[in-house]
Motif scaffolding. Structure first.
Motif, PDB file in Angstrom:
ATOM      1  N   ASP A  80       0.822  -1.221   0.000  1.00 44.53           N
ATOM      2  CA  ASP A  80       0.000   0.000   0.000  1.00 44.53           C
ATOM      3  C   ASP A  80       0.845   1.254   0.000  1.00 44.53           C
ATOM      4  OD1 ASP A  80       1.070  -0.093   2.504  1.00 44.53           O
ATOM      5  OD2 ASP A  80      -0.813   0.268   3.579  1.00 44.53           O
ATOM      6  N   GLU A 115      -3.857   2.927   1.375  1.00 48.79           N
ATOM      7  CA  GLU A 115      -4.858   2.968   0.292  1.00 48.79           C
ATOM      8  C   GLU A 115      -4.803   1.660  -0.479  1.00 48.79           C
ATOM      9  OE1 GLU A 115      -3.874   6.459  -1.861  1.00 48.79           O
ATOM     10  OE2 GLU A 115      -4.456   7.856  -0.249  1.00 48.79           O
ATOM     11  N   ASP A 116      -5.132   1.733  -1.789  1.00 55.35           N
ATOM     12  CA  ASP A 116      -5.170   0.530  -2.629  1.00 55.35           C
ATOM     13  C   ASP A 116      -3.775  -0.073  -2.752  1.00 55.35           C
ATOM     14  OD1 ASP A 116      -7.830   0.996  -2.941  1.00 55.35           O
ATOM     15  OD2 ASP A 116      -7.602   2.111  -4.831  1.00 55.35           O
TER      16      ASP A 116
END
Length: 809
Positions: A149, A154-155
């Motif tokens: 991440d 996050e993604d």
């Protein structure tokens, strides 16, 4: 397989299970179906049949496992392994029929999800991860996909794709959390991702936090709060440890809280007690420095109730002194005041405060005689008021009667008793009293027959004793004296020479009972009576030595003899002992051992205390050389072959006995001294101490009997004796250093010195006739070796000459 059976009419029929059919084969499942076949004439097909489905993954003839039992003809196998061969058969358990074995193979698929990666090393800017491969499921894993991440939460994005099972990420931020997941790939596709793994890069320890602050203080608990340290990394997750120490206990700080909160309540504390607090902050890198120490105190509590009050001294009719003790529990603070309450009416629960102050006693006056009072006490501190104590119940006594009038004579007075009549005292609201005074025999505190006696009367009732009335004078006739009250022996008034035949006694003059005492009769021994004048001491003479006498005395006046006093027992001292016989039991050239006493004086020995032994000196006077209880004494430092004169006397508690006659004893002549020739002195040089450690030496003796250590110590010389003649002795010495450590005194020894020969063979200047060979001294080892070498050399020369002469020539 066919099963032949018989019907009710005797006809045969056949049952069989068709070969199972495998359909819808997946990587982890397959559908198995089968049919039961029978002839039209057989009725058994109508009855229910139970089937057992068996499977094996090793071989056709391998071990089978039962997967299904029931009457259905279709079953779905689950939880199969991808790319695996299986063998299936169906069995009819009721009719013992088995189908043919059918085989099938599951196709391969993508790999299983791998385990989450593990951290093997980290720094402030890098993370080194490692992982393991999962099940390949029929196709070899050709690559791994690692995603992260980027520390943003996050993604996920790809950070590595390859065949390696280890990857190191560089150029990372310090003290940052990173999340990772892993997937494996083969020819069938990419597996599912593993569980998410979270790792942190290295950073710095958190800064020192501020000291905790007191939010709320209770009696048994305190609530503290604190702030997070400033200038910390926002990615750090901090935990806090609160430590506490009781002030003055000396036990040190102990943790009381460990967590992420910024406040904490510490419970189970002592009231009104001061505690020290400090706090630490933790992150992944370690612990910060402790904060400054602060002191906070718990609150005090209300005091406990005081103990039950008590009376101090006697309860009077109009006053009483009340005291009380402080409470066992003061609530953790000081007691500011005490309050004493009283209830005069037992039927009404009404209490009135009669005292308020800091002292713990109170004089309660202005009371009513014969009245009951209830009292209790409570205390007050800055925190509040305690519960009242237990109740003390007291009752004041009623008044005693008033004083009586002087008693008049009632009838004729006698020598021993007189009757008096007391008039009734003035009425004081109490019972009346009447008294009669009578002398008791032997009681010297009452009237004792004196011509003039005084008497006064006192009234007594159930309440108490009244005041004395006026004094009345009564005259009684005289009579014989009273008994002598005290008679005892006086030892220090008898001379020591008369102690065996005299006893001194002393007594106290009794009451004369109205007629002066003129003398005394002293009775002692076999009722012997000795009359003396009006004195208080007497010396009894001409008594037997070492004899016990029973003595008593009576007083004499104009009216007769008093009764005898209580008798005492006294014993005369024994006579001084006669001197014992003195004899000499051991004669020496410088000493004489004397002994005294014999069997004929055993009866006397029990009373002997000590002996005095006297010897005549050069001036001709005898002086004491021994005093004691022993019956032997050794006189030393005498001259040889000399006469000495002695006297002896015995002493006991009666005194010192007479001296004996003169005893004469002579010392013996001395033997000549033995000549000492078998002594050898060995000396060696001393060594200086090493850094204060002392030096000791070991002296070793080497003889025909072996090797022995004959001396160990700090000296540098030794005298060796008791050696044998015609022998060889060798000596060698070594030095040791003594030092001390935790195990005690240790010794470190050095090497031994070269040996020194000491020979005890006698040296003769010449040899007499017939002594050939016997007087020669034994040759040394070096001489013997030299003779052997010379002999071998001579033999070798002779052999060479012989060979040259006989063989070569």
């Amino acid at each position: 397989l066919l099963l032949e059976c018989r019907t009710e009419h005797g006809r045969s029929c056949c049952l069989s299970i068709e070969k199972p059919v495998v359909s819808d084969i997946q990587s982890r499942s397959a559908v198995i179906s089968w049919k039961l076949h029978g002839s039209e004439k057989c009725d058994h097909i109508k009855s229910p049949v139970v089937f057992e489905l068996e499977i094996s993954h090793s071989s056709k003839n391998g071990k089978y496992k039962n997967m299904y039992t029931g009457d259905e003809v279709t079953f779905t196998l689950l939880d199969l392994q991808p790319s695996m061969a299986y063998f299936v058969s169906v069995r009819g358990s009721t009719h013992r029929i088995v189908s043919e074995v059918v085989s099938f193979a599951t196709p391969g698929c993508k790999p299983d999800p791998p385990l989450a990666p593990k951290l093997i090393n980290r720094s402030k800017s890098s993370l080194n991860l490692q992982w393991k491969a999962s099940n390949e499921n029929g196709s070899k894993i050709n690559s791994f996909l690692l995603e992260w991440d980027e520390g943003k939460g996050e993604d996920f994005k790809s950070c590595y794709m390859g065949t390696m099972k280890q990857h190191k990420l560089l150029k990372l931020n310090a003290s940052t959390k990173y999340s990772f997941r892993l997937a494996a790939k083969n020819n069938f596709g990419l597996s599912d991702f593993s569980e998410i793994a979270v790792f942190h890069t290295s950073g710095t320890t958190p800064p020192t936090p501020s000291p905790p602050k007191l939010k709320e203080a209770g009696i048994y608990n305190m609530t503290l709060e604190w702030c997070a340290p400033t200038n910390t990394n926002p990615n750090d997750s901090l935990t806090y440890v609160l430590e506490m120490e009781e002030a003055g206990s000396g036990l040190g700080f102990k943790p009381k809280y460990n967590g992420e909160d910024l406040s904490c309540t510490v419970r189970n504390l002592q009231r009104s007690t001061t505690y020290k607090f400090r706090i630490f902050s933790y992150n992944m890198e370690g612990r910060s420095n402790p904060s400054g120490e602060v002191k906070y105190s718990t609150c005090p509590d209300k005091p406990g109730s005081p103990k039950k009050p008590y009376t101090k001294g006697k309860i009077h009719a109009h006053k009483v002194k009340i005291g009380w003790e402080p409470p066992k529990d003061n609530g953790g603070t000081y007691i500011s005041s005490y309050s004493l309450e009283v209830s005069e009416n037992s039927d009404v629960n009404f209490w009135n405060i009669i005292y308020n102050g800091t002292t713990r006693e109170f004089l309660y006056d202005h009371l009513q005689p014969g009245t009951t009072y209830k009292l209790r006490v409570f205390c007050t501190s800055p925190i509040g008021q305690s519960q009242p104590s237990d109740i003390l119940t007291i009752q004041t006594p009623p008044l005693s009667p008033a004083s009586c009038c002087p008693p008049p004579l009632n009838g004729k007075a006698k020598a021993k008793e007189t009757n008096v009549q007391c008039d009734n005292p003035p009425d004081n609201g109490n019972s009346k009293a009447r008294a009669r005074v009578k002398k008791a025999k032997g009681n010297r505190d009452d009237k004792q027959g004196r011509p003039d006696s005084e008497a006064r009367c006192i009234a007594v009732n159930t309440v108490g004793v009244g005041m004395f009335g006026g004094t009345g004078i009564v005259t009684t006739p005289a009579t014989v004296p009273a008994v002598v009250p005290m008679l005892h022996e006086v030892e220090n008034k008898v001379p020591a020479k008369l102690a065996s035949s005299c006893i001194a006694i002393e007594w106290e003059e009794p009451d004369c009972h109205g007629s002066p005492i003129t003398g005394y009769n002293v009775e002692y021994g076999d009722r012997k009576l000795l009359t003396v004048d009006r004195v208080t001491e007497c010396l009894l003479k001409n008594l037997q030595p070492d004899t016990t006498y029973k003595i008593r005395i009576q007083a004499i006046n104009h009216y007769g003899l008093s009764p005898f006093s209580q008798s005492i027992r006294s014993k005369t001292k024994p006579l001084p002992p006669e001197p014992p016989h003195l004899g000499c039991v051991v004669y020496g050239h410088q000493s004489l051992k004397l002994k005294w006493g014999n069997s004929s004086s055993r009866g006397l020995l029990s009373n002997l205390i000590s002996y005095n032994l006297l010897m005549r000196g050069r001036s001709g006077r005898f002086s004491i050389i021994y005093h004691g209880p022993c019956q032997t004494h050794k006189v030393q430092r005498l001259s040889e072959y000399t006469e000495y004169k002695f006297k002896i006397q015995a002493c006991n508690e009666a005194g010192t006995g007479p001296l004996s006659g003169i005893y004469t004893f002579s010392t013996t002549k001395n033997h000549p001294h033995q000549f000492q020739y078998n002594i050898c002195a060995i000396k060696w040089k001393s060594l200086e101490p090493i850094k204060g450690d002392p030096i000791v030496y070991n002296l070793q003796l080497i003889s025909d009997k072996g090797t022995d250590v004959i001396y160990k110590g700090p000296n540098t010389s030794f005298s060796f004796s008791n050696f044998l003649t015609n022998s060889h002795y060798r000596f060698k010495v070594c030095a040791g250093r003594q030092y001390q450590n935790s195990s005690g005194i240790q010794e470190l020894w050095g090497p031994y010195s070269p040996s020194v020969l000491f020979s005890t063979y006698k040296q003769h200047p010449g040899h007499g006739k017939g002594s050939r060979g016997k007087g020669k001294s034994k040759m040394s080892d070096d001489t013997f070796v030299l003779i052997l070498v010379i002999g071998f050399a001579l033999v070798a020369i002779l052999c060479a000459v012989s060979i040259q002469h006989f063989l070569i020539n």
